[in-house]
Motif scaffolding. Structure first.
Motif, PDB file in Angstrom:
ATOM      1  N   ASN A 143      -0.053   7.187   2.639  1.00  0.00           N
ATOM      2  CA  ASN A 143       0.513   6.710   1.377  1.00  0.00           C
ATOM      3  C   ASN A 143      -0.463   6.912   0.228  1.00  0.00           C
ATOM      4  O   ASN A 143      -0.075   7.329  -0.862  1.00  0.00           O
ATOM      5  N   SER A 167       0.812  -1.227   0.000  1.00  0.00           N
ATOM      6  CA  SER A 167       0.000   0.000   0.000  1.00  0.00           C
ATOM      7  C   SER A 167       0.838   1.266   0.000  1.00  0.00           C
ATOM      8  O   SER A 167       0.330   2.344   0.308  1.00  0.00           O
ATOM      9  N   GLU A 173      -1.168   3.990   5.977  1.00  0.00           N
ATOM     10  CA  GLU A 173      -1.763   3.539   4.716  1.00  0.00           C
ATOM     11  C   GLU A 173      -2.552   4.674   4.070  1.00  0.00           C
ATOM     12  O   GLU A 173      -2.477   4.883   2.852  1.00  0.00           O
TER      13      GLU A 173
END
Length: 243
Positions: free
Chosen positions: A202, A27, A199
């Protein structure tokens, strides 16, 4: 065997510190960009955990030839993502800390090197350090027996210097420090430990970066024919074409 022309795959180079190095993890923002460019472009991760802009400018010529070579012409974009370590507090992290003015000059020196190597200003994308969530990062520091060594306000000064350097160089900039805190939103959801990306962080970086990157790679063709278009009786005619 029939003569053929080697395929020179276009490249996007991600140059930065740990936030770049870790971007190929599950991810990760780099992995998402690479996924978008499958079969069109190599996305090369040159992230160096813990590095600052002073060290970056020293090692860059080891990654990219100083000569305006054919290989460099094939570079479609370079992201330059430093500042999270440069902005470490001098008295708490002297090995990583880089004075603000030097940080700015280092970014411009990196840009000058890229320009001399044939990577034009329109192919360079600067990325500012993201914000720091001090309580979370202090916990990480304490686990290592160290005091808090970064402040969000200081990271903001380095982010502003990055934006200014990009403007002076004529290159685009992705100002994560500002975007992640825009309109008073809870930027802590973008961070996993107060410094590195979660996550969601990102995903945010990938989305914002793609908005800048897409125009630079939009015209790249799908490399080699779709399998269904290969002539099974004469595959060489499809696979050894000058594509």
């Amino acid at each position: 065997m029939s003569k053929y022309t080697p395929i020179l795959w276009p490249k996007v180079i991600l140059f930065g510190d740990s936030i770049t190095q870790f971007s190929f993890q599950g991810s990760g923002w780099g992995a998402e960009i690479a996924d978008k460019l499958q079969r069109k472009c190599d996305v090369v991760n040159r992230g160096l955990s813990g590095y600052n802009s002073r060290w970056a400018k020293i090692v860059l010529p080891r990654f990219i030839s100083s000569q305006n070579s054919t290989d460099n012409v094939n570079i479609k974009a370079v992201t330059v993502f430093f500042g999270a370590n440069d902005s470490a507090l001098e008295d708490k992290s002297p090995q990583q800390h880089i004075p603000l003015q030097e940080y700015s000059e280092n970014l411009k020196e990196i840009h000058r090197f890229l320009s001399s190597a044939g990577v034009s200003a329109d192919k360079v994308i600067f990325i500012t350090p993201p914000p720091i969530h001090e309580p979370a990062w202090e916990k990480e520091c304490m686990l290592k027996g160290s005091p808090l060594n970064r402040h969000n306000s200081v990271a903001g000064q380095y982010a502003q210097a990055c934006v200014q350097a990009a403007g002076q160089c004529g290159s685009d900039v992705l100002d994560l420090w500002t975007l992640m805190q825009k309109d008073g939103q809870d930027y802590t959801v973008y961070l996993s430990d107060g410094l590195h990306l979660s996550e969601k962080g990102n995903s945010f970086v990938a989305q914002q970066l793609w908005g800048l990157l897409e125009s630079r790679v939009a015209e790249l063709p799908f490399i080699l024919p779709y399998w269904g278009d290969v002539d099974p009786k004469s595959p060489e005619s499809s696979l050894l074409c000058n594509q």
